[in-house]
Design a protein around this motif. Structure first.
Motif, PDB file in Angstrom:
ATOM      1  N   ALA A 142      41.600 -27.785  19.782  1.00  0.00           N
ATOM      2  CA  ALA A 142      40.246 -26.884  20.520  1.00  0.00           C
ATOM      3  C   ALA A 142      40.096 -26.266  20.645  1.00  0.00           C
ATOM      4  O   ALA A 142      39.019 -25.596  20.402  1.00  0.00           O
ATOM      5  CB  ALA A 142      39.854 -28.264  21.871  1.00  0.00           C
ATOM      6  N   ALA A 143      40.772 -25.153  21.658  1.00  0.00           N
ATOM      7  CA  ALA A 143      40.062 -24.106  21.325  1.00  0.00           C
ATOM      8  C   ALA A 143      40.441 -23.348  20.061  1.00  0.00           C
ATOM      9  O   ALA A 143      39.537 -22.159  20.114  1.00  0.00           O
ATOM     10  CB  ALA A 143      41.928 -23.306  22.482  1.00  0.00           C
ATOM     11  N   LEU A 144      40.826 -23.221  19.297  1.00  0.00           N
ATOM     12  CA  LEU A 144      41.040 -22.799  17.708  1.00  0.00           C
ATOM     13  C   LEU A 144      39.138 -23.133  17.302  1.00  0.00           C
ATOM     14  O   LEU A 144      38.435 -22.361  17.127  1.00  0.00           O
ATOM     15  CB  LEU A 144      41.245 -23.471  16.571  1.00  0.00           C
ATOM     16  N   ARG A 145      38.334 -24.731  17.442  1.00  0.00           N
ATOM     17  CA  ARG A 145      37.187 -24.922  16.824  1.00  0.00           C
ATOM     18  C   ARG A 145      36.207 -23.911  17.713  1.00  0.00           C
ATOM     19  O   ARG A 145      35.357 -23.513  17.617  1.00  0.00           O
ATOM     20  CB  ARG A 145      37.437 -25.715  16.967  1.00  0.00           C
ATOM     21  N   ASP A 160      42.350 -33.924  13.019  1.00  0.00           N
ATOM     22  CA  ASP A 160      41.219 -33.284  11.757  1.00  0.00           C
ATOM     23  C   ASP A 160      41.539 -31.765  11.594  1.00  0.00           C
ATOM     24  O   ASP A 160      41.306 -31.121  12.233  1.00  0.00           O
ATOM     25  CB  ASP A 160      39.231 -34.118  12.657  1.00  0.00           C
ATOM     26  N   THR A 161      41.703 -31.831  10.324  1.00  0.00           N
ATOM     27  CA  THR A 161      42.362 -30.857  10.176  1.00  0.00           C
ATOM     28  C   THR A 161      40.618 -29.946   9.060  1.00  0.00           C
ATOM     29  O   THR A 161      40.951 -28.641   8.525  1.00  0.00           O
ATOM     30  CB  THR A 161      43.235 -30.145   9.014  1.00  0.00           C
ATOM     31  N   ALA A 162      39.231 -30.298   9.334  1.00  0.00           N
ATOM     32  CA  ALA A 162      38.267 -29.790   8.849  1.00  0.00           C
ATOM     33  C   ALA A 162      37.783 -27.969   9.227  1.00  0.00           C
ATOM     34  O   ALA A 162      38.129 -27.706  10.482  1.00  0.00           O
ATOM     35  CB  ALA A 162      36.976 -30.462   8.937  1.00  0.00           C
ATOM     36  N   ALA A 163      37.576 -27.412   8.657  1.00  0.00           N
ATOM     37  CA  ALA A 163      37.750 -25.984   8.391  1.00  0.00           C
ATOM     38  C   ALA A 163      38.896 -25.526   8.998  1.00  0.00           C
ATOM     39  O   ALA A 163      38.379 -24.021   9.946  1.00  0.00           O
ATOM     40  CB  ALA A 163      36.834 -25.787   9.315  1.00  0.00           C
ATOM     41  N   LEU A 164      39.793 -25.611   8.967  1.00  0.00           N
ATOM     42  CA  LEU A 164      41.175 -25.371  10.094  1.00  0.00           C
ATOM     43  C   LEU A 164      41.951 -24.782   8.264  1.00  0.00           C
ATOM     44  O   LEU A 164      42.122 -25.595   7.274  1.00  0.00           O
ATOM     45  CB  LEU A 164      41.476 -26.752  10.899  1.00  0.00           C
ATOM     46  N   HIS A 165      43.136 -23.873   8.559  1.00  0.00           N
ATOM     47  CA  HIS A 165      44.145 -23.687   7.561  1.00  0.00           C
ATOM     48  C   HIS A 165      45.703 -23.808   7.979  1.00  0.00           C
ATOM     49  O   HIS A 165      45.833 -23.831   9.149  1.00  0.00           O
ATOM     50  CB  HIS A 165      43.855 -22.518   7.337  1.00  0.00           C
ATOM     51  N   ALA A 284      37.783 -19.260   9.228  1.00  0.00           N
ATOM     52  CA  ALA A 284      36.393 -18.245   9.146  1.00  0.00           C
ATOM     53  C   ALA A 284      37.149 -17.079   8.873  1.00  0.00           C
ATOM     54  O   ALA A 284      38.556 -17.120   8.899  1.00  0.00           O
ATOM     55  CB  ALA A 284      35.512 -18.210  10.344  1.00  0.00           C
ATOM     56  N   GLU A 285      36.863 -15.909   7.921  1.00  0.00           N
ATOM     57  CA  GLU A 285      37.607 -14.699   8.360  1.00  0.00           C
ATOM     58  C   GLU A 285      37.950 -13.818   8.612  1.00  0.00           C
ATOM     59  O   GLU A 285      37.640 -13.817  10.594  1.00  0.00           O
ATOM     60  CB  GLU A 285      36.360 -13.535   7.721  1.00  0.00           C
ATOM     61  N   LEU A 286      39.719 -13.843   9.203  1.00  0.00           N
ATOM     62  CA  LEU A 286      39.685 -13.538  10.123  1.00  0.00           C
ATOM     63  C   LEU A 286      40.307 -11.916  10.544  1.00  0.00           C
ATOM     64  O   LEU A 286      40.170 -11.022   9.856  1.00  0.00           O
ATOM     65  CB  LEU A 286      42.044 -13.536   9.827  1.00  0.00           C
TER      66      LEU A 286
END
Length: 299
Positions: A142-145, A160-165, A284-286
């Motif tokens: 949740a904090a990553l999102r 849910d791994t959507a938009a996560l690597h 997203a770009e880091l």
């Protein structure tokens, strides 16, 4: 205070003036700057025109700063240092040598390879600040999102791994944890089945469903459903209850050093007791510093 045309205070002119003011000799200052003396003289004259005051009094054999020149020398040194510092910090930030990274982790990660990697990273990049936050897997995702974390060390599976690597990070296995006064604490071998009638200590499934489900599955394979006596928030809280003889628990084997004088740990040798930890980040770009830490944690 009078208004000055700030854009006219060219940093290059200020550097040239500082050289003249410190050398009090145009020839030596020109040599120091690797430029022609007439060009340096013209630069100082231009600066005096911009400032609207004489900065250097030229005698036939000597030079000295005017009061205005002395003030400008002091201010120029400060301005040039600030400009140099700003440029250095900007370059360091762009290269990932300066910045801040918010790293979340499950409690057991600090008993594996993570501490050593963080020490090595801090030696290599002392100007990168790492803010560490121990959190459950669910809370970290949740904090990553939400953008509250930059990187996370979690235990799969993730809902849910959507938009996560995700990338492999570490491995661990489960262990039985018994109060040191327990009848089986000093037994040569203890299995999950041996604890069928014992009061279990656990944590809410919502905090880490993957880990929770693996523990429950091990108990089912041993032929029983655990009698959960009490739930605690976080693995350290669970182990504190074990140490207080409130029950038994199944915990990460890497945490066997926690309260070792009060808890007996018996690793579960079954392959089903193995689990992995993942390094997780947004898609997203880091930022450069975050990318540096991510690369270091993958080694």
């Amino acid at each position: 205070m009078a208004d000055y045309d700030v854009p006219r205070l060219d940093l290059r002119l200020l550097r040239q003036f500082v050289a003249v003011a410190e050398e009090l000799h145009f020839t030596r200052a020109a040599q120091r700057l690797a430029m022609a003396q007439p060009s340096l003289t013209a630069a100082v004259q231009r600066l005096e025109q911009d400032v609207g005051a004489v900065l250097v009094e030229r005698g036939r054999k000597t030079m000295r700063l005017t009061p205005a020149g002395a003030v400008l020398l002091d201010q120029s040194r400060q301005l040039l240092k600030a400009a140099d510092d700003a440029l250095a910090l900007t370059r360091d930030a762009a290269a990932g040598r300066h910045g801040q990274v918010r790293l979340g982790y499950v409690g057991s990660a600090m008993y594996g390879r993570l501490p050593g990697q963080l020490r090595a990273f801090r030696r290599a990049f002392p100007d990168v600040r790492i803010d560490l936050q121990e959190m459950t897997t669910i809370a970290q995702v949740a904090a990553l999102r939400s953008g509250a974390l930059d990187l996370a060390i979690v235990i799969p599976p993730l809902a849910d791994t959507a938009a996560l690597h995700t990338l492999p990070f570490d491995e661990d296995r489960l262990s039985l944890a018994l109060p040191m006064g327990h009848r089986l604490a000093r037994a040569a071998k203890v299995t999950v089945a041996d604890l069928a009638d014992e009061p279990f200590l656990s944590w809410p499934r919502a905090q880490g469903p993957g880990f929770h489900d693996q523990v429950m599955q091990l108990c089912r394979q041993a032929g029983f459903a655990p009698q959960v006596e009490q739930e605690a928030h976080g693995m350290h809280a669970v182990l504190s209850l074990v140490a207080a003889a409130a029950g038994v628990a199944i915990v990460p084997a890497s945490m066997a050093q926690v309260r070792a004088a009060e808890i007996a740990y018996h690793p579960i040798t079954d392959d089903a007791a193995r689990f992995e930890l993942l390094l997780c980040r947004p898609g997203a770009e880091l930022a450069p510093a975050t990318r540096r830490l991510e690369e270091a944690l993958q080694r």
